[in-house]
Write a protein that holds these residues in place. Sequence first.
Motif, short mmCIF file in Angstrom:
data_model
loop_
_atom_site.label_atom_id
_atom_site.label_comp_id
_atom_site.label_asym_id
_atom_site.label_seq_id
_atom_site.Cartn_x
_atom_site.Cartn_y
_atom_site.Cartn_z
N VAL A 14 0.85 -1.19 0.00
CA VAL A 14 0.00 0.00 0.00
C VAL A 14 0.88 1.25 0.00
O VAL A 14 1.75 1.40 0.86
CB VAL A 14 -0.93 0.02 1.22
CG1 VAL A 14 -1.67 1.36 1.32
CG2 VAL A 14 -1.94 -1.12 1.15
N ASN A 16 -0.83 4.46 -1.18
CA ASN A 16 -1.84 5.48 -0.92
C ASN A 16 -3.22 4.87 -1.14
O ASN A 16 -3.34 3.66 -1.38
CB ASN A 16 -1.61 6.72 -1.81
CG ASN A 16 -1.56 6.35 -3.29
OD1 ASN A 16 -2.34 5.53 -3.77
ND2 ASN A 16 -0.64 6.96 -4.01
N ASP A 17 -4.25 5.71 -1.08
CA ASP A 17 -5.61 5.17 -1.18
C ASP A 17 -6.01 4.77 -2.59
O ASP A 17 -7.10 4.24 -2.80
CB ASP A 17 -6.63 6.15 -0.59
CG ASP A 17 -6.67 7.47 -1.36
OD1 ASP A 17 -5.83 7.69 -2.24
OD2 ASP A 17 -7.56 8.28 -1.05
N LYS A 18 -5.12 5.01 -3.57
CA LYS A 18 -5.38 4.56 -4.94
C LYS A 18 -4.70 3.22 -5.23
O LYS A 18 -4.85 2.67 -6.33
CB LYS A 18 -4.87 5.60 -5.94
CG LYS A 18 -5.48 7.00 -5.77
CD LYS A 18 -6.96 6.99 -6.05
CE LYS A 18 -7.53 8.40 -6.11
NZ LYS A 18 -7.40 9.16 -4.85
N TYR A 22 -4.41 -1.36 -1.35
CA TYR A 22 -5.38 -0.75 -0.44
C TYR A 22 -6.80 -1.17 -0.80
O TYR A 22 -7.62 -1.44 0.08
CB TYR A 22 -5.28 0.76 -0.45
CG TYR A 22 -6.34 1.40 0.43
CD1 TYR A 22 -6.25 1.31 1.81
CD2 TYR A 22 -7.44 2.04 -0.13
CE1 TYR A 22 -7.24 1.85 2.63
CE2 TYR A 22 -8.43 2.58 0.68
CZ TYR A 22 -8.32 2.48 2.05
OH TYR A 22 -9.31 3.00 2.85
N ASP A 26 -9.12 -2.92 1.93
CA ASP A 26 -10.37 -2.28 2.30
C ASP A 26 -11.54 -3.26 2.18
O ASP A 26 -12.38 -3.38 3.08
CB ASP A 26 -10.61 -1.07 1.40
CG ASP A 26 -11.79 -0.23 1.84
OD1 ASP A 26 -12.03 -0.13 3.05
OD2 ASP A 26 -12.48 0.33 0.97
N TYR A 47 1.80 8.68 4.66
CA TYR A 47 0.74 8.49 3.67
C TYR A 47 -0.07 7.23 3.94
O TYR A 47 -1.25 7.14 3.56
CB TYR A 47 1.36 8.41 2.26
CG TYR A 47 2.10 9.67 1.87
CD1 TYR A 47 1.43 10.77 1.35
CD2 TYR A 47 3.49 9.76 2.03
CE1 TYR A 47 2.11 11.93 1.00
CE2 TYR A 47 4.18 10.91 1.68
CZ TYR A 47 3.48 11.98 1.17
OH TYR A 47 4.15 13.12 0.83
N LEU A 51 -4.44 5.38 6.43
CA LEU A 51 -5.17 4.26 5.83
C LEU A 51 -5.22 3.08 6.80
O LEU A 51 -6.23 2.39 6.90
CB LEU A 51 -4.52 3.85 4.52
CG LEU A 51 -4.38 4.96 3.48
CD1 LEU A 51 -3.68 4.43 2.22
CD2 LEU A 51 -5.73 5.55 3.12
N GLN A 54 -7.94 3.88 9.14
CA GLN A 54 -9.25 3.66 8.53
C GLN A 54 -9.61 2.18 8.50
O GLN A 54 -10.78 1.81 8.66
CB GLN A 54 -9.27 4.22 7.11
CG GLN A 54 -9.23 5.73 7.02
CD GLN A 54 -9.13 6.22 5.59
OE1 GLN A 54 -9.59 5.56 4.65
NE2 GLN A 54 -8.52 7.38 5.40
N THR A 193 -2.71 4.16 -10.78
CA THR A 193 -2.03 4.02 -9.50
C THR A 193 -0.67 4.69 -9.56
O THR A 193 -0.15 4.99 -10.64
CB THR A 193 -1.85 2.54 -9.14
OG1 THR A 193 -0.98 1.92 -10.11
CG2 THR A 193 -3.19 1.80 -9.13
#
Length: 254
Positions: A14, A16-18, A22, A26, A47, A51, A54, A193
């Motif tokens: 991972v 980042n959230d892209k 991830y 998730d 970064y 996450l 979360q 990404t």
Amino acid sequence: MIDLSGKKGIVFGVANDKSIAYGCADVLRQLGADICLTYLNEKAKPYVAPLADQLDARLFLPCNVAEPGEMEAVFDTVKEEWGEIDFLIHSIAWSPLDELHGQLLDSTAEGFCKAVDISCHSFIRMAKLAKPLMPNGGTLLTMSYHGAERVVENYNMMGPIKAALDSSVRYLASELGPHQVRVHSLSPGPMPTRAASGIQAFDKLMDDAIERSPLHRLGTPEDVGNMAAFLVSDQAASLTGNLIHIDAGHHLMA
């Protein structure tokens, strides 16, 4: 509905959230799995840390697979905290940028070998470390790309490296099958990404995928996560050694 309650696993890669990793973490977390999330280094940590929060990641650990001992430290901590795991997701790839942008003919032995070590052999090392933590079986997943099977413009040296990864999946599936450890390679299509941004003319590749794929769209990290969740689940207990495309059918087109 897939229920992953009680399952535990490690997600590597991972940024980042892209990130595809991830997207997988998730979905798995939403379905009840406990996640150990890793981050590359102190520069990447700010970064990835939000996450991990979360995801309510039970463990959040550094892991640069090119640094001796870091991967082993992750598995040691997981063994101490959890004892066992049910799945592992490897979403790691690297090559020297100048060699990725050049022809395969011009790749150096040093650059190629380091890229293979990080992008492919790291998965083999992870499989060896994961095996003792999967006494009741489990699932190992890694990420490939269509450029391992066909020549994709500008994919260059990563094509043969991903092909080596796909072959490794088949051999690991054979070797680990008697231990009820299943191994698969997921092949997402082009997605925006951070890792993909290093490929030259990547926007053109995404446009082509949308235009020519049967579904006329790109896959998403969530799509990959949904497939990962199925493969991790008990519903996929009879599946191993597969290369599965998650690319809206783009790989079908000549």
